[in-house]
Design a protein around this motif. Structure first.
Motif: not given
Length: 325
Positions: A241-268
């Motif tokens: 979760y903290d250091g995903a190496l596969h592009p598919y894993t990275q895409a899945l994790l990027s869709a997981v909501p972050v509880p911090d609204p500011r961090a969520e807005r900055r995240r790609e």
């Protein structure tokens, strides 16, 4: 490290399609998968719908015969067992299904449903009614409701009944196929807490299949990411979760909501283009290459092996890298 209780080795499952017209096709549902479940630990299995997770689960408990490979329970191949040996093995390996209502006989009381596996395996003959009450109490249900029928319970309560039925024969490992997806969010946390308590109490190993990556991170010791029948990344949950190496894993994790609204807005957010290829005609080489922004010629010609990069963290990718690298 605790001893393995369930070992899946080079598991392959293919389904022939028999159409009335046209050439015969084969669904490549599971393609050479290795997984290990240990006592007292949870292996989370994640991936998009249709990637083969439920087929793998059904093979693991011998509800479906694999095309090849082995499933070892306590070091013995489950598919080589017959008769009494197989019956004894089924006690040790139980499954909890996604929709509890469809797996509970509507014509039987809850007490009858829980007594049935005890009768099959000849367990607790002198105190079955008492044991049924103990099971209901263990999963947080009123023991006095054993005379009721499945339709008289809520979805969360029915899932607890499914857990009680699986626990009735005192197994060592549970295969949990999307056990929360049919439940309201308000009751999911209660079932999750119950699973954690039962694991600690009974030293159970879990193979947890889920599409909610937040749930998997909260509950799992290890995680395996599946794409189109193959494991593309596997390792300790924090490492993946903290250091995903596969592009598919990275895409899945990027869709997981972050509880911090500011961090969520900055995240790609990584948005995958294109559709998931058909399991009847998977791409050559790396099966993810048709949707991958890192794909090169080698990805089309060579199947990437699942190799270790750091402390049990394995990835099947010709160009493994973290998002920051």
């Amino acid at each position: 490290m605790t001893a393995p209780v369930l070992e899946i080795r080079d598991l392959v499952k293919e389904f022939p399609l028999r159409g009335k017209a046209g050439p015969k096709q084969t669904v490549h549902a599971v393609s050479g998968i290795d997984l290990t479940v240990r006592r007292g630990q949870t292996l989370g299995l994640v991936g998009e719908s249709g990637c083969g997770k439920s087929t793998l689960a059904r093979c693991a408990v011998r509800l479906t015969e694999p095309s090849s490979g082995t499933v070892e329970l306590g070091g013995t191949d489950l598919f080589a067992m017959k008769g009494r040996a197989l019956r004894a093995a089924r006690r040790q390996l139980q499954m909890v299904f996604q929709d509890p209502f469809t797996t509970l006989d509507p014509t039987m009381t809850i007490g009858g449903i829980l007594r049935e596996p005890l009768e099959i395996h000849g367990m607790h003959r002198r105190r079955r009614d008492e044991y049924v009450r103990e099971l209901l109490d263990r999963v947080g249900l009123d023991p006095g409701h054993a005379h009721r029928y499945p339709h008289e319970f809520s979805g969360g309560q029915r899932q607890r009944i499914g857990l009680a039925r699986a626990l009735a024969v005192e197994p060592s490992v549970l295969v949990l196929d999307e056990p929360l997806s049919a439940l309201d969010i308000s009751v999911q946390s209660g079932v999750l807490n119950l699973l954690e308590d039962l694991q600690e109490e009974c030293d159970l190993g879990y193979l947890l299949i889920a599409h909610d990556l937040s749930v998997v991170r909260h509950t799992s010791t290890e995680v395996a990411v599946m794409y189109l029948g193959r494991i593309v990344e596997r390792g300790p949950v924090d490492a993946v979760y903290d250091g995903a190496l596969h592009p598919y894993t990275q895409a899945l994790l990027s869709a997981v909501p972050v509880p911090d609204p500011r961090a969520e807005r900055r995240r790609e957010r990584i948005v995958l283009t294109g559709d998931v290829p058909q399991a009847t005609d998977p791409p050559s080489g790396c099966r993810f290459r048709t949707r991958c922004w890192l794909a090169t010629e080698i990805c089309a010609s060579t199947v990437p092996e699942l190799v270790e990069h750091d402390s049990g963290h394995r990835v099947a990718c010709h160009h493994p890298r973290t998002i920051s690298s």
